[in-house]
Design a protein around this motif. Structure first.
Motif, PDB file in Angstrom:
ATOM      1  N   GLY A 183       0.839  -1.183   0.000  1.00 15.26           N
ATOM      2  CA  GLY A 183       0.000   0.000   0.000  1.00 15.26           C
ATOM      3  C   GLY A 183       0.877   1.237   0.000  1.00 15.26           C
ATOM      4  N   VAL A 184       0.536   2.215  -0.831  1.00 16.21           N
ATOM      5  CA  VAL A 184       1.383   3.392  -1.017  1.00 16.21           C
ATOM      6  C   VAL A 184       0.792   4.599  -0.292  1.00 16.21           C
ATOM      7  CG1 VAL A 184       2.351   5.013  -2.694  1.00 16.21           C
ATOM      8  CG2 VAL A 184       2.277   2.556  -3.221  1.00 16.21           C
ATOM      9  N   HIS A 185       1.592   5.198   0.585  1.00 13.10           N
ATOM     10  CA  HIS A 185       1.244   6.430   1.284  1.00 13.10           C
ATOM     11  C   HIS A 185       2.352   7.434   0.995  1.00 13.10           C
ATOM     12  CE1 HIS A 185      -1.861   4.538   4.000  1.00 13.10           C
ATOM     13  NE2 HIS A 185      -1.278   3.479   3.439  1.00 13.10           N
ATOM     14  N   TYR A 186       2.025   8.725   1.073  1.00 11.46           N
ATOM     15  CA  TYR A 186       3.073   9.702   0.781  1.00 11.46           C
ATOM     16  C   TYR A 186       2.833  11.031   1.485  1.00 11.46           C
ATOM     17  CZ  TYR A 186       0.210  12.456  -2.541  1.00 11.46           C
ATOM     18  OH  TYR A 186      -0.738  13.273  -3.108  1.00 11.46           O
ATOM     19  N   HIS A 187       3.942  11.718   1.711  1.00 15.01           N
ATOM     20  CA  HIS A 187       3.920  13.099   2.201  1.00 15.01           C
ATOM     21  C   HIS A 187       4.774  13.909   1.246  1.00 15.01           C
ATOM     22  CE1 HIS A 187       4.104  16.548   4.958  1.00 15.01           C
ATOM     23  NE2 HIS A 187       5.387  16.605   4.651  1.00 15.01           N
ATOM     24  N   ASN A 188       4.270  15.034   0.820  1.00 13.44           N
ATOM     25  CA  ASN A 188       4.972  15.858  -0.157  1.00 13.44           C
ATOM     26  C   ASN A 188       4.685  17.324   0.122  1.00 13.44           C
ATOM     27  OD1 ASN A 188       6.678  15.676  -2.533  1.00 13.44           O
ATOM     28  ND2 ASN A 188       4.977  16.531  -3.705  1.00 13.44           N
ATOM     29  N   ARG A 189       5.574  18.185  -0.338  1.00  7.52           N
ATOM     30  CA  ARG A 189       5.347  19.617  -0.150  1.00  7.52           C
ATOM     31  C   ARG A 189       4.027  20.044  -0.781  1.00  7.52           C
ATOM     32  NH1 ARG A 189       9.998  23.563  -2.274  1.00  7.52           N
ATOM     33  NH2 ARG A 189       9.419  22.465  -4.181  1.00  7.52           N
ATOM     34  N   LYS A 190       3.707  19.462  -1.945  1.00  5.76           N
ATOM     35  CA  LYS A 190       2.427  19.723  -2.603  1.00  5.76           C
ATOM     36  C   LYS A 190       1.742  18.395  -2.888  1.00  5.76           C
ATOM     37  CE  LYS A 190       3.557  24.045  -5.046  1.00  5.76           C
ATOM     38  NZ  LYS A 190       3.644  24.687  -6.382  1.00  5.76           N
ATOM     39  N   ARG A 191       0.439  18.371  -2.696  1.00  6.79           N
ATOM     40  CA  ARG A 191      -0.319  17.160  -3.005  1.00  6.79           C
ATOM     41  C   ARG A 191      -0.344  16.941  -4.510  1.00  6.79           C
ATOM     42  NH1 ARG A 191      -6.124  15.441  -0.328  1.00  6.79           N
ATOM     43  NH2 ARG A 191      -6.232  13.349  -1.292  1.00  6.79           N
ATOM     44  N   LEU A 192      -0.277  15.677  -4.930  1.00  2.29           N
ATOM     45  CA  LEU A 192      -0.329  15.352  -6.347  1.00  2.29           C
ATOM     46  C   LEU A 192      -1.691  15.691  -6.927  1.00  2.29           C
ATOM     47  CD1 LEU A 192       1.364  11.818  -6.340  1.00  2.29           C
ATOM     48  CD2 LEU A 192       2.427  14.008  -6.906  1.00  2.29           C
ATOM     49  N   ARG A 193      -1.729  15.859  -8.242  1.00  2.00           N
ATOM     50  CA  ARG A 193      -3.012  16.061  -8.908  1.00  2.00           C
ATOM     51  C   ARG A 193      -3.884  14.814  -8.704  1.00  2.00           C
ATOM     52  NH1 ARG A 193       0.453  17.178 -13.016  1.00  2.00           N
ATOM     53  NH2 ARG A 193      -0.387  15.434 -14.231  1.00  2.00           N
ATOM     54  N   PRO A 194      -5.184  14.969  -8.616  1.00  2.00           N
ATOM     55  CA  PRO A 194      -6.069  13.829  -8.337  1.00  2.00           C
ATOM     56  C   PRO A 194      -5.873  12.651  -9.284  1.00  2.00           C
ATOM     57  CG  PRO A 194      -7.285  15.889  -8.180  1.00  2.00           C
ATOM     58  CD  PRO A 194      -5.924  16.233  -8.704  1.00  2.00           C
ATOM     59  N   GLU A 195      -5.662  12.954 -10.586  1.00  7.55           N
ATOM     60  CA  GLU A 195      -5.521  11.857 -11.546  1.00  7.55           C
ATOM     61  C   GLU A 195      -4.227  11.074 -11.335  1.00  7.55           C
ATOM     62  OE1 GLU A 195      -4.334  15.710 -13.789  1.00  7.55           O
ATOM     63  OE2 GLU A 195      -5.767  15.076 -12.239  1.00  7.55           O
ATOM     64  N   VAL A 196      -3.150  11.774 -10.902  1.00 10.96           N
ATOM     65  CA  VAL A 196      -1.882  11.094 -10.627  1.00 10.96           C
ATOM     66  C   VAL A 196      -2.000  10.256  -9.354  1.00 10.96           C
ATOM     67  CG1 VAL A 196       0.575  11.399 -10.140  1.00 10.96           C
ATOM     68  CG2 VAL A 196      -0.572  12.919 -11.773  1.00 10.96           C
ATOM     69  N   GLU A 197      -2.631  10.853  -8.348  1.00  3.55           N
ATOM     70  CA  GLU A 197      -2.848  10.148  -7.079  1.00  3.55           C
ATOM     71  C   GLU A 197      -3.680   8.885  -7.301  1.00  3.55           C
ATOM     72  OE1 GLU A 197      -5.199  11.738  -3.465  1.00  3.55           O
ATOM     73  OE2 GLU A 197      -3.192  12.645  -3.280  1.00  3.55           O
ATOM     74  N   GLU A 198      -4.685   8.997  -8.164  1.00  2.32           N
ATOM     75  CA  GLU A 198      -5.548   7.853  -8.447  1.00  2.32           C
ATOM     76  C   GLU A 198      -4.786   6.770  -9.203  1.00  2.32           C
ATOM     77  OE1 GLU A 198      -9.827   6.892 -10.685  1.00  2.32           O
ATOM     78  OE2 GLU A 198      -9.165   8.958 -10.382  1.00  2.32           O
ATOM     79  N   GLU A 199      -3.977   7.210 -10.175  1.00  4.50           N
ATOM     80  CA  GLU A 199      -3.196   6.240 -10.954  1.00  4.50           C
ATOM     81  C   GLU A 199      -2.244   5.454 -10.054  1.00  4.50           C
ATOM     82  OE1 GLU A 199       0.742   5.708 -13.334  1.00  4.50           O
ATOM     83  OE2 GLU A 199       0.064   7.789 -13.136  1.00  4.50           O
ATOM     84  N   LEU A 200      -1.634   6.129  -9.086  1.00  5.00           N
ATOM     85  CA  LEU A 200      -0.690   5.486  -8.185  1.00  5.00           C
ATOM     86  C   LEU A 200      -1.375   4.789  -7.022  1.00  5.00           C
ATOM     87  CD1 LEU A 200       1.995   8.344  -7.971  1.00  5.00           C
ATOM     88  CD2 LEU A 200       2.136   6.240  -9.327  1.00  5.00           C
ATOM     89  N   ASP A 201      -2.693   5.004  -6.878  1.00  2.00           N
ATOM     90  CA  ASP A 201      -3.458   4.476  -5.736  1.00  2.00           C
ATOM     91  C   ASP A 201      -2.749   4.837  -4.432  1.00  2.00           C
ATOM     92  OD1 ASP A 201      -5.477   3.227  -4.393  1.00  2.00           O
ATOM     93  OD2 ASP A 201      -4.654   1.202  -4.626  1.00  2.00           O
ATOM     94  N   ALA A 202      -2.388   6.127  -4.324  1.00  2.00           N
ATOM     95  CA  ALA A 202      -1.573   6.605  -3.205  1.00  2.00           C
ATOM     96  C   ALA A 202      -2.411   7.443  -2.238  1.00  2.00           C
ATOM     97  CB  ALA A 202      -0.409   7.442  -3.736  1.00  2.00           C
TER      98      ALA A 202
END
Length: 328
Positions: free
Chosen positions: A175-194
Motif C-alpha cells: 500500500g502506497v502512502h506519501y507526504h509531499n510539499r504539494k499534493r499530487l493532482r487527483p488523476e496522478v494520485e488515483e493512478e498510483l493508488d496513493a
C-alpha cells in the motif's frame, strides 16, 4: 560563442564516451585522476573557464563563487541535485546553473526496492553468515525476515523518483502512502493508488517502510529527527537513497542499536563518506557507497544532458535544464 572556443573544465572523471564527445565539441580540460578537486583547484578552474562541469563532491559556495573569473558563465552540473551549489549567488554573479534531471529516476527507484528487499529479508546478515564458518545449514526458524506484500510504504518526497518507487511498490502488493510539499493532482494520485498525508508525523507513525526521496534543502535538513524517528513503529524499516542530511544519523544509529527501528538501508549519509562508525557495526543496517544512480546507461545519459546544456548555451540559447532559485 563557437563550441570549439568554449573553455570547459570537468572536475571528475566521467564515462569515456562522454569525455570523448566533450573533447570533440569543446576546448575541454579533463581530469587525469578520479579524485575531487581541492578548493584551490576549483577556484583556479572557475577563474579560467567559460563552463565548469562539477559533481556532487564539489562544494561551490558564495565564497568560492567570489573567486570565479569574469569568463565563467555556466555551471553545467553533472547530476540532478544542486544543493552543493549556491545557485542564488551564482545567478547574482551572472552565472547560469544547469543540471541533469530525470536521468536517475528509474535507476534510483530500482535501488530503493533493492534496499527494501535486502533489509526486510536480512540479506546483509545472510551474506555475512554464508561467507563465515558459522553457518550450520538450513533451519525452519533461521534468518527470518518479513515479506513486503501487504505492508504500507510511506514515501517522503513524491517527485519523479518517489512516483517511480510507488509504481514498483504496487507491483509488490504494498500500500502506497506519501507526504509531499504539494499534493499530487487527483488523476496522478488515483493512478498510483496513493494515500496523501498532510501530516508527516501521522504518516510515519502508521507505515511499515519509509522511503526518503526528497531533496536536501534548509527545510528538509533533519526532517527525520529524533522526535520523528521515535514515532515510527519498532518493526518499521527506513530506506534512504536521496540525501543523508534528511535524517539525524546519530539518532537513527541509536534507535537501530536499541531495536526501536527494525532496520535501515542507506545509500547516502549525513557526512558524505564519513559514516558513523557505530552505524557500520550494526547488523540491521545495510550500507551502500552512494550507488543509487550507478548504472552505465544512467551515467552516459547524464553526460549527454550536460553536453546538450553546454551546446545550447554555446549557441546563445537558454540551457534546457536551467536551474533557477525559485525551483529549489
Amino acid at each position: 560563442m563557437p563550441g570549439k572556443h568554449l573553455s570547459v573544465v570537468v572536475t571528475r572523471r566521467l564515462p569515456e564516451v562522454v569525455e570523448t564527445r566533450l573533447k570533440e565539441l569543446f576546448n575541454v580540460t579533463l581530469r587525469d585522476d578520479d579524485t575531487p578537486m581541492t578548493t584551490d583547484e576549483l577556484a583556479a578552474a572557475m577563474s579560467e573557464a567559460d563552463v565548469l562541469v562539477p559533481t556532487i563532491t564539489d562544494h561551490i559556495d558564495a565564497k568560492l563563487l567570489g573567486r570565479a573569473g569574469d569568463r565563467l558563465k555556466l555551471i553545467a552540473n553533472y547530476g540532478a541535485g544542486v544543493d552543493h551549489i549556491d545557485v542564488a549567488t551564482a545567478r547574482q554573479r551572472g552565472i547560469h546553473v544547469s543540471n541533469t534531471p530525470g536521468v536517475m529516476t528509474e535507476d534510483t527507484a530500482d535501488m530503493v526496492i533493492a534496499l527494501m528487499m535486502a533489509v526486510s529479508r536480512r540479506m546483509g546478515e545472510g551474506m555475512a553468515l554464508a561467507q563465515s564458518d558459522k553457518w550450520q545449514g538450513w533451519s525452519p526458524t533461521a534468518m527470518l525476515g518479513t515479506r513486503l506484500r501487504g505492508k504500507r510504504l510511506g514515501i517522503l518526497g513524491m517527485g519523479r523518483i518517489g512516483q517511480a518507487v510507488a509504481r514498483r511498490a504496487a507491483a509488490f502488493g504494498m500500500g502506497v502512502h506519501y507526504h509531499n510539499r504539494k499534493r499530487l493532482r487527483p488523476e496522478v494520485e488515483e493512478e498510483l493508488d496513493a494515500t496523501y498525508w498532510e501530516s508527516l508525523d501521522q504518516m510515519v507513525a502508521r507505515i511499515d517502510v519509509l522511503s526518503i526521496n526528497c531533496p536536501h534543502t534548509p527545510s528538509t535538513f533533519h526532517l527525520m529527527n529524533a522526535r520523528r524517528l521515535k514515532l515510527m513503529k519498532p518493526d518499521a524499516l527506513i530506506v534512504n537513497t536521496s540525501r543523508g542530511e534528511v535524517i539525524d544519523e546519530n539518532a537513527l544509529t541509536r534507535m537501530l542499536r536499541a531495536g526501536e527501528i527494525a532496520g535501515a538501508g542507506l545509500d547516502v549519509f549525513e557526512r558524505g563518506h564519513d559514516i558513523n562508525p557505530r552505524l557500520k557495526e550494526l547488523q540491521n543496517a545495510i550500507l551502500l557507497p552512494h550507488m543509487g544512480s550507478a548504472t552505465v546507461e544512467g551515467r552516459i545519459e547524464m553526460g549527454e544532458k550536460v553536453i546538450i546544456n553546454i551546446k545550447t548555451f554555446a549557441d546563445g540559447h537558454r540551457p534546457p535544464d536551467l536551474v533557477i532559485p525559485a525551483m529549489l
